[in-house]
Scaffold this motif. Structure first.
Motif, PDB file in Angstrom:
ATOM      1  N   ILE A 132      27.973  62.783  13.772  1.00  0.00           N
ATOM      2  CA  ILE A 132      26.675  61.923  13.089  1.00  0.00           C
ATOM      3  C   ILE A 132      26.847  62.143  11.586  1.00  0.00           C
ATOM      4  N   HIS A 133      27.578  63.429  11.215  1.00  0.00           N
ATOM      5  CA  HIS A 133      27.583  63.858   9.857  1.00  0.00           C
ATOM      6  C   HIS A 133      28.878  63.175   9.086  1.00  0.00           C
TER       7      HIS A 133
ATOM      8  N   ARG B 163      23.879  57.765   3.378  1.00  0.00           N
ATOM      9  CA  ARG B 163      23.991  59.085   3.430  1.00  0.00           C
ATOM     10  C   ARG B 163      23.677  59.741   2.397  1.00  0.00           C
TER      11      ARG B 163
ATOM     12  N   LYS C  69      20.746  63.434   6.215  1.00  0.00           N
ATOM     13  CA  LYS C  69      21.349  64.621   6.644  1.00  0.00           C
ATOM     14  C   LYS C  69      20.157  65.422   7.530  1.00  0.00           C
TER      15      LYS C  69
ATOM     16  N   SER D 237      19.506  63.736  10.890  1.00  0.00           N
ATOM     17  CA  SER D 237      20.805  63.910  11.697  1.00  0.00           C
ATOM     18  C   SER D 237      20.354  65.312  12.314  1.00  0.00           C
TER      19      SER D 237
ATOM     20  N   CYS E 277      13.805  58.602  11.912  1.00  0.00           N
ATOM     21  CA  CYS E 277      14.895  58.583  11.103  1.00  0.00           C
ATOM     22  C   CYS E 277      14.950  56.703  10.739  1.00  0.00           C
TER      23      CYS E 277
END
Length: 140
Positions: free
Chosen positions: A71-72, A82, A87, A90, A122
């Protein structure tokens, strides 16, 4: 009388239709230009749906999918998404999701719903479209 019987017989014979079998048409679903993140999120959805089914059956989900750690790094549809918030969300999702695999049976529903709610949180900030579908993963 014979003529009437013959006419009836001929009408019966010619009125019978040969049944034509119905054709089954299979259409392939194609995904157009799907990003790595979109594909990963579909896998996350499928895994959460599988977990929901297991939890409702009173079973414990097994094996945290290691690919979810991508996912990162997975390519986003819009790379500008992003950001620090992404972050944070996530990490929040991964931590919530991992707890589903390490909890006792009595708190499975709570942990599962926490993981699903982390997805919703999210998506409320970016890409709100899938929220109705994600909400269907919640156990009421």
């Amino acid at each position: 009388m014979r003529k009437l019987a013959l006419v009836f017989l001929l009408i019966s014979i010619f009125s019978c239709k040969k049944e034509i079998p119905k054709k089954i048409i299979i259409v392939e679903r194609k995904r157009v230009n799907q990003s790595e993140m979109a594909a990963l999120m579909l896998k996350m959805y499928d895994k959460n749906l599988e977990n929901k089914t297991l939890v409702l059956q009173g079973k414990e989900p097994k094996d945290f999918p290691k690919e979810f750690l991508n996912i990162h790094t997975a390519q986003l549809t819009d790379p500008s998404n992003r950001n620090p918030a992404f972050k944070m969300f996530s990490n929040f999702y991964l931590n919530s999701f991992k707890k589903v695999f390490t909890t006792s049976k009595d708190s499975l529903i709570l942990k599962h719903n926490n993981a699903v709610n982390s997805c919703i949180a999210c998506h409320e900030t970016t890409c709100v479209g899938p929220i109705p579908r994600i909400k269907k993963l919640l156990i009421k």
